[in-house]
Every structure is written in C-alpha cells, then in structure tokens.
Design a protein around this motif. Structure first.
Motif, PDB file in Angstrom:
ATOM      1  N   GLY A 255       0.746  -1.355   0.068  1.00  0.00           N
ATOM      2  CA  GLY A 255       0.034  -0.142  -0.035  1.00  0.00           C
ATOM      3  C   GLY A 255       0.840   1.191  -0.004  1.00  0.00           C
ATOM      4  N   TYR A 274      -4.282   7.308  -2.281  1.00  0.00           N
ATOM      5  CA  TYR A 274      -3.785   5.878  -1.847  1.00  0.00           C
ATOM      6  C   TYR A 274      -3.928   4.698  -2.938  1.00  0.00           C
ATOM      7  CZ  TYR A 274      -8.608   4.975  -0.943  1.00  0.00           C
ATOM      8  OH  TYR A 274      -9.921   4.757  -1.228  1.00  0.00           O
ATOM      9  N   SER A 275      -3.216   3.830  -2.740  1.00  0.00           N
ATOM     10  CA  SER A 275      -3.588   2.718  -3.302  1.00  0.00           C
ATOM     11  C   SER A 275      -3.030   1.532  -2.572  1.00  0.00           C
ATOM     12  CB  SER A 275      -2.746   2.538  -4.672  1.00  0.00           C
ATOM     13  OG  SER A 275      -1.381   2.721  -4.416  1.00  0.00           O
ATOM     14  N   PRO A 298      -4.390  -3.549  -8.330  1.00  0.00           N
ATOM     15  CA  PRO A 298      -4.793  -2.848  -7.439  1.00  0.00           C
ATOM     16  C   PRO A 298      -6.399  -3.428  -6.541  1.00  0.00           C
ATOM     17  CG  PRO A 298      -4.294  -1.426  -9.193  1.00  0.00           C
ATOM     18  CD  PRO A 298      -4.224  -3.031  -9.675  1.00  0.00           C
ATOM     19  N   LYS A 300      -7.973  -1.485  -3.956  1.00  0.00           N
ATOM     20  CA  LYS A 300      -8.631  -0.262  -3.583  1.00  0.00           C
ATOM     21  C   LYS A 300      -7.755   0.829  -4.018  1.00  0.00           C
ATOM     22  CE  LYS A 300     -12.230   2.151  -2.024  1.00  0.00           C
ATOM     23  NZ  LYS A 300     -13.774   2.062  -2.698  1.00  0.00           N
ATOM     24  N   GLN A 301      -8.318   1.982  -4.591  1.00  0.00           N
ATOM     25  CA  GLN A 301      -7.535   3.308  -4.632  1.00  0.00           C
ATOM     26  C   GLN A 301      -8.168   4.604  -5.096  1.00  0.00           C
ATOM     27  OE1 GLN A 301      -5.869   3.387  -8.674  1.00  0.00           O
ATOM     28  NE2 GLN A 301      -6.659   1.495  -9.284  1.00  0.00           N
ATOM     29  N   GLU A 302      -7.730   5.762  -4.823  1.00  0.00           N
ATOM     30  CA  GLU A 302      -8.095   6.867  -4.815  1.00  0.00           C
ATOM     31  C   GLU A 302      -6.949   7.777  -5.002  1.00  0.00           C
ATOM     32  OE1 GLU A 302     -10.963   9.715  -5.216  1.00  0.00           O
ATOM     33  OE2 GLU A 302     -11.241   7.723  -5.010  1.00  0.00           O
ATOM     34  N   LEU A 303      -6.630   8.119  -6.427  1.00  0.00           N
ATOM     35  CA  LEU A 303      -5.423   8.856  -6.856  1.00  0.00           C
ATOM     36  C   LEU A 303      -5.891  10.146  -7.595  1.00  0.00           C
ATOM     37  CD1 LEU A 303      -3.208   5.899  -8.149  1.00  0.00           C
ATOM     38  CD2 LEU A 303      -3.002   7.189  -5.816  1.00  0.00           C
ATOM     39  N   GLU A 309      -6.096   6.525 -12.483  1.00  0.00           N
ATOM     40  CA  GLU A 309      -6.340   4.954 -11.988  1.00  0.00           C
ATOM     41  C   GLU A 309      -5.189   4.095 -12.342  1.00  0.00           C
ATOM     42  OE1 GLU A 309      -9.693   1.470 -12.667  1.00  0.00           O
ATOM     43  OE2 GLU A 309      -9.734   3.284 -13.565  1.00  0.00           O
ATOM     44  N   GLN A 310      -4.656   3.456 -11.489  1.00  0.00           N
ATOM     45  CA  GLN A 310      -3.485   2.527 -11.602  1.00  0.00           C
ATOM     46  C   GLN A 310      -4.265   1.196 -12.165  1.00  0.00           C
ATOM     47  OE1 GLN A 310      -1.178   1.566  -8.169  1.00  0.00           O
ATOM     48  NE2 GLN A 310       0.243   0.350  -9.226  1.00  0.00           N
TER      49      GLN A 310
END
Length: 322
Positions: A255, A274-275, A298, A300-303, A309-310
């Motif tokens: 993470g 975060y990712s 991934p 869960k993520q929020e970039l 988006e990864q």
C-alpha cells in the motif's frame, strides 16, 4: 480514506502474524535469512529477494495508468505506460550492516487519442544503509563457560532499520507537472530522505517479511514538492525443492499513501491519495542465480481525486548471489 487505512493496517498486521509459522528458504542457512528493504520508486516495491542474500542484479518494473483530463465521462483519456530498468544491489559493509542501491533508467509513454508522448533518461538514484538486529534464544545452561563458547541459537526473528537518500539525478520537467498525472517524470528534481523499518521471521521452507517506509520529499529548483509518502509491503512464501533448485511462490499485499503536492509553498488540491495492491509471484533459484516475477493488481485506490487509475504492474528481476 480512514476506513481504507484501517483495512490496510489490519491486512498488514495479519501478514506479520502469519510470520510466526514462517521462515527462510531451505537452500540458505537460517542465520542468513534476511528481509525485504525499502521501496525506491514512485510506486511501492519490495527491495530484495525473498531470501534476500547479498546480490547484484537487474530489475524491470512495468506500471500502467489511465488518466482522465476533466470531470465529465467523455473527458479526454490518456493511457500511461511506465517502464523502469534498474541496476540494484545489496552489499555487506560490516557485521549486521549493509548498503542497498538502485540506479534506474526510465522509459515512459503517454498515449492520447491524437498523439503519443515519450520521455526517457536516467532516473533518481537511491542509496540506503541498513542495520540488522537478530534475536537469539536465551541460554538456559548453568555452565557459564559452555555458554560463552557455544554459538547462540537464532530464533528466526529479526528487525532491520534503514535510512538513506534519493538523489536528484533524474531530470524534472515543470511543463509535465501540469498534467493530470504529474508522476509522468523521469525524476523529481529533489533530494528525498528515506526511512524504513522491517521485520522478518524464518523457519524451514516457510517465510514472511514485512516492511514500512516513509519518504520525506524535498523541494526542487522549480519550487515543486511531491507529497510525503508512507508505504508498506508484506509477503508470505513457501519453498518447493526441485532437484538442486528451488521454486518459491508467494502472495502479499502492499500500500501507498501520498500527501498533497506543493508548489511555491501552496498545496495543490486533489493531489493526495492512496492505493492498495494485492501481489502474486514466484522466485526460482538455481546455483547462485535468482529469477523472480511479481504481478500486482489494485484492490482499492483513490489517486488525484479519482482522475488517475492504476491498472496493472509487473516486476521481473535476475540476480547473482554474492
């Protein structure tokens, strides 16, 4: 975001707890079993092999992102492919002390509907010093002379403390920082401080390791400062002997948490995030060589406010054990 931090922290603690039944691959002595070190790139990657003996080698890292330049569903999209080629090493210095280093070469592509952008060049070199603390079993003999002469038995538990620098050897282009994904850079142009703490437990063919790292980012000559970063990764693995070789599959989690980017002292909105990534891979060891592969997806993520988006990431390495 607080819930995500809680979930990832619990996952991290779960991995560490499984280390009570974990250990070092059987092709090396238990006292030589080490743990992974610090991540040294924008993403979070363990630094070292599963057994983590001293080595020199090469590593390839592929990362894929998708960025949206706007707030609407039909806003222009770009697909970004990051290719990183590294020389990396772990070299002993004194007893329980060693140095790790990476020299990266970046080859980055960004594809739009009407054009493709490409940059490449030397990235930011990282150097870290490490100190390992091994925990030995308490001697229960009443014969002090015998205790003095005998070698203490290693419990399999060890902790490592690492600190170092990321140097501004890669070029930073301010014009690229205005894009949706400002990580599309060969280098950051800043000197960063890297701090790491790692734990490992080893026993027979089982193994587990876990590392936390914190990156204190500096400000570059363009008054641009990437946000500080907290990272962790953890793996659990088991070795299967095949004749005189060893196949070691593993599963893990990692993470990253990013603070906001600053420019001229002001924080830029929607640049934190975060990712949370699940990883799966394997190592194959033969003679003094180690070949490894690691795939990350991934969870869960929020970039960058959801605009970046990864997608996927792949890590391949080939090392020669010293």
């Amino acid at each position: 975001m607080q819930n995500i931090k809680l979930i990832t922290a619990l996952a991290f603690l779960f991995i560490i707890s499984t280390a009570q039944a974990a250990g070092c691959p059987p092709w090396m002595p238990e006292e030589e079993c080490d743990l992974c070190g610090c991540t040294t790139s924008g993403g979070n990657f363990g630094y070292g092999t599963l057994g983590n003996t001293n080595f020199v080698g090469v590593r390839y890292i592929y990362q894929q992102f998708e960025s949206r330049d706007g707030i609407f569903d039909n806003s222009p999209m770009s697909e970004e492919n990051f290719n990183t080629y590294q020389l990396w090493t772990k070299i002993p210095v004194f007893k329980n002390t060693y140095v790790t280093a990476t020299i990266p070469y970046q080859d980055l592509y960004r594809k739009f509907e009407d054009r493709t952008e490409h940059i490449n060049g030397l990235g930011d070199i990282s150097v870290l010093g490490w100190y390992k603390i091994k925990f030995n079993k308490k001697q229960e003999s009443n014969d002090r002379a015998l205790d003095f002469m005998s070698e203490p038995e290693f419990t399999g538990h060890s902790i490592e403390i690492g600190a170092g620098l990321k140097l501004p050897t890669g070029e930073f282009e301010e014009v690229l920082a205005d894009a949706v994904n400002p990580g599309f850079q060969v280098g950051t142009g800043s000197t960063d401080v890297l701090l790491s703490l790692a734990y490992s437990y080893s026993k027979d063919r089982f193994g587990a390791n876990a590392t936390t790292s914190y990156y204190v980012k500096g400000t570059n000559d363009n008054e641009y400062r990437f946000g500080n970063q907290f990272s962790y990764n953890a793996n659990v693995f088991y070795g299967f002997p095949i004749n005189m070789t060893m196949l070691t599959p593993f599963v893990g989690v990692s993470g990253d948490f990013y603070d906001q980017i600053e420019q001229y002292g002001d924080k830029i909105p929607d640049t934190d995030g975060y990712s949370f990534v699940g990883t799966l891979g394997a190592e194959y060891s033969f003679k003094r060589f180690v070949v490894g592969a690691n795939y990350g997806l991934p969870i869960k993520q929020e970039l960058f406010g959801g605009d970046v988006e990864q997608k996927n990431r792949l890590l391949l390495y080939f090392n020669y054990t010293l």
